[in-house]
Design a protein around this motif. Structure first.
Motif, PDB file in Angstrom:
ATOM      1  N   PHE A 197       4.484  -1.605  -5.918  1.00 44.50           N
ATOM      2  CA  PHE A 197       5.155  -1.084  -7.007  1.00 44.50           C
ATOM      3  C   PHE A 197       4.768   0.292  -7.261  1.00 44.50           C
ATOM      4  CE2 PHE A 197       5.147   0.010 -11.597  1.00 44.50           C
ATOM      5  CZ  PHE A 197       6.093  -0.744 -12.021  1.00 44.50           C
ATOM      6  N   TYR A 198       3.506   0.890  -6.792  1.00 40.48           N
ATOM      7  CA  TYR A 198       3.226   2.287  -6.736  1.00 40.48           C
ATOM      8  C   TYR A 198       4.010   2.907  -5.643  1.00 40.48           C
ATOM      9  CZ  TYR A 198      -0.737   2.429  -9.967  1.00 40.48           C
ATOM     10  OH  TYR A 198      -1.603   2.261 -11.219  1.00 40.48           O
ATOM     11  N   LEU A 199       4.116   2.131  -4.471  1.00 44.06           N
ATOM     12  CA  LEU A 199       5.019   3.084  -3.630  1.00 44.06           C
ATOM     13  C   LEU A 199       6.352   3.241  -3.872  1.00 44.06           C
ATOM     14  CD1 LEU A 199       3.668   1.053  -0.323  1.00 44.06           C
ATOM     15  CD2 LEU A 199       3.236   3.385  -0.955  1.00 44.06           C
ATOM     16  N   PHE A 200       6.937   2.084  -4.593  1.00 45.32           N
ATOM     17  CA  PHE A 200       8.435   2.278  -5.101  1.00 45.32           C
ATOM     18  C   PHE A 200       8.553   3.296  -6.101  1.00 45.32           C
ATOM     19  CE2 PHE A 200       9.346  -2.114  -3.324  1.00 45.32           C
ATOM     20  CZ  PHE A 200       9.822  -1.419  -1.995  1.00 45.32           C
ATOM     21  N   SER A 201       7.473   3.588  -6.896  1.00 47.35           N
ATOM     22  CA  SER A 201       7.267   4.556  -8.084  1.00 47.35           C
ATOM     23  C   SER A 201       7.221   5.817  -7.494  1.00 47.35           C
ATOM     24  CB  SER A 201       6.325   4.258  -9.102  1.00 47.35           C
ATOM     25  OG  SER A 201       6.581   2.749  -9.567  1.00 47.35           O
ATOM     26  N   GLY A 202       6.934   5.906  -6.228  1.00 47.78           N
ATOM     27  CA  GLY A 202       6.906   7.505  -5.735  1.00 47.78           C
ATOM     28  C   GLY A 202       5.564   7.859  -5.627  1.00 47.78           C
ATOM     29  N   LYS A 203       4.524   6.917  -5.675  1.00 42.86           N
ATOM     30  CA  LYS A 203       3.066   7.416  -5.554  1.00 42.86           C
ATOM     31  C   LYS A 203       2.674   7.249  -3.963  1.00 42.86           C
ATOM     32  CE  LYS A 203       2.542   8.119  -9.792  1.00 42.86           C
ATOM     33  NZ  LYS A 203       2.390   9.416 -10.304  1.00 42.86           N
ATOM     34  N   PHE A 204       2.276   8.531  -3.456  1.00 46.61           N
ATOM     35  CA  PHE A 204       1.913   8.471  -2.076  1.00 46.61           C
ATOM     36  C   PHE A 204       0.419   7.688  -2.017  1.00 46.61           C
ATOM     37  CE2 PHE A 204       0.229  10.355   1.941  1.00 46.61           C
ATOM     38  CZ  PHE A 204       1.256  10.338   2.634  1.00 46.61           C
ATOM     39  N   PRO A 205       0.171   6.851  -0.771  1.00 48.07           N
ATOM     40  CA  PRO A 205      -0.993   5.978  -0.780  1.00 48.07           C
ATOM     41  C   PRO A 205      -2.238   6.912  -0.634  1.00 48.07           C
ATOM     42  CG  PRO A 205       0.813   5.232   0.862  1.00 48.07           C
ATOM     43  CD  PRO A 205       1.400   6.461   0.167  1.00 48.07           C
ATOM     44  N   LYS A 206      -3.022   6.495  -1.206  1.00 53.42           N
ATOM     45  CA  LYS A 206      -4.596   7.080  -1.119  1.00 53.42           C
ATOM     46  C   LYS A 206      -5.533   6.456  -0.448  1.00 53.42           C
ATOM     47  CE  LYS A 206      -3.699   9.324  -5.608  1.00 53.42           C
ATOM     48  NZ  LYS A 206      -4.347   9.495  -7.028  1.00 53.42           N
ATOM     49  N   LEU A 207      -6.402   6.995   0.191  1.00 54.86           N
ATOM     50  CA  LEU A 207      -7.654   6.312   0.888  1.00 54.86           C
ATOM     51  C   LEU A 207      -8.400   5.416  -0.048  1.00 54.86           C
ATOM     52  CD1 LEU A 207      -9.288   6.067   3.366  1.00 54.86           C
ATOM     53  CD2 LEU A 207     -10.935   7.795   2.489  1.00 54.86           C
ATOM     54  N   SER A 208      -8.466   5.814  -1.347  1.00 50.19           N
ATOM     55  CA  SER A 208      -9.199   4.966  -2.442  1.00 50.19           C
ATOM     56  C   SER A 208      -8.466   3.722  -2.862  1.00 50.19           C
ATOM     57  CB  SER A 208      -9.124   5.948  -3.860  1.00 50.19           C
ATOM     58  OG  SER A 208      -7.913   6.110  -4.259  1.00 50.19           O
ATOM     59  N   TRP A 209      -7.207   3.714  -2.393  1.00 52.22           N
ATOM     60  CA  TRP A 209      -6.477   2.214  -2.624  1.00 52.22           C
ATOM     61  C   TRP A 209      -7.182   1.135  -2.054  1.00 52.22           C
ATOM     62  CZ3 TRP A 209      -0.389   2.706  -2.397  1.00 52.22           C
ATOM     63  CH2 TRP A 209       0.136   3.522  -3.343  1.00 52.22           C
ATOM     64  N   LEU A 210      -7.703   1.408  -0.999  1.00 52.81           N
ATOM     65  CA  LEU A 210      -8.661   0.265  -0.073  1.00 52.81           C
ATOM     66  C   LEU A 210      -9.924  -0.018  -1.037  1.00 52.81           C
ATOM     67  CD1 LEU A 210      -8.457   1.832   3.366  1.00 52.81           C
ATOM     68  CD2 LEU A 210      -7.247  -0.047   2.624  1.00 52.81           C
ATOM     69  N   GLN A 211     -10.363   0.878  -1.940  1.00 58.80           N
ATOM     70  CA  GLN A 211     -11.483   0.427  -2.741  1.00 58.80           C
ATOM     71  C   GLN A 211     -11.103  -0.838  -3.703  1.00 58.80           C
ATOM     72  OE1 GLN A 211     -14.587   3.491  -4.829  1.00 58.80           O
ATOM     73  NE2 GLN A 211     -12.550   3.513  -5.588  1.00 58.80           N
TER      74      GLN A 211
END
Length: 268
Positions: A132-146
């Motif tokens: 959902f975040y990717l399709f909303s145009g949000k670029f992946p962050k390292l913090s996502w792994l958290q």
């Protein structure tokens, strides 16, 4: 607790097999199988997003350049995980009564087995959240792994409470209904659907009240991971408080569970 960890390590293959079997067992005789497990939470997200989003009350999240739905999902996904752990584990001793009556089976592992089964569902929702975040145009962050760390924190917190509720439910059958009601009420005790500033601006003391709830740490952590990019060590006070409460729950809950264990087979 250390004996429980040793038991988990010793019987890890059996635990994984029982967790997979438990997950499959939920959908025996159902035409749509696992789909039903995901429909209700997804519909819940859609309803809240509609009511509080741009077509409803138009709630503004406290993070700039983020829609209400993007702000809502990281808060409600861990709550789905926690509530499923509590609902499923509270009645687990009745569900697996044939194992409880076996003297050689370590029944302390049953809540862990059910927890792993719930974790499979949670993994799907994490995937949906990332997409959902990717399709909303949000670029992946390292913090996502958290979010994996915060998922582990949710699992430990839920497991500690589960040892209490599952043991009590053997002797007090209404425990399952009480847990369900508390969960319905509890979701509003954490700023998941609303911004805490709505209350803390009027009564600053409520900020302490929110943070005393250990689940506040988890919700804030998921949002830190997905939205702001902050890491858990940037909340040292909350981290220490959460783990102190959680480890105490695990220790006392396990002792409570084991103290009642000799009487389980007689009642069941």
């Amino acid at each position: 607790m250390f004996s429980l960890l040793r038991e988990c390590k010793k019987k890890h293959k059996m635990i994984l097999e029982l967790a997979r079997a438990d997950f499959r067992k939920r959908f025996v005789g159902s035409y749509f199988g696992a789909v039903w497990m995901f429909i209700q939470p997804l519909v819940t997200i859609a309803i809240y997003a509609f009511i509080f989003g741009p077509y409803g009350f138009k709630s503004s999240p406290p993070v700039p350049n983020v829609s209400y739905t993007l702000w809502l999902i990281p808060g409600i996904v861990p709550w789905f995980f926690f509530s499923e752990i509590m609902n499923m584990n509270t009645g687990i001793l009745q569900e697996y009564h044939y194992l409880v009556k076996k003297v050689v089976f370590p029944i302390e592992l049953l809540p862990i087995i059910k927890l792993l089964s719930c974790l499979l569902v949670h993994g799907f929702f994490l995937l949906v959240m990332f997409l959902f975040y990717l399709f909303s145009g949000k670029f992946p962050k390292l913090s996502w792994l958290q979010v994996l760390y915060y998922s582990f924190a949710t699992a430990c917190f839920g497991l500690g409470l589960s040892y209490f509720t599952s043991a009590i439910s053997v002797f007090f059958k209404d425990m399952q209904q009480i847990v369900g009601i508390v969960l319905q009420f509890g979701i509003w005790m954490v700023p998941i659907m609303y911004d805490e500033l709505l209350f803390t601006n009027k009564a600053p003391i409520l900020k302490i009240f929110f943070k005393l709830n250990p689940f506040y740490y988890i919700v804030a952590g998921y949002r830190d991971s997905m939205i702001t990019g902050n890491f858990f060590f940037e909340r040292p006070g909350l981290s220490l408080y959460f783990w102190a409460v959680t480890l105490l729950l695990l220790f006392v809950g396990l002792r409570f569970f084991r103290s009642l264990r000799p009487h389980f087979s007689d009642v069941l």
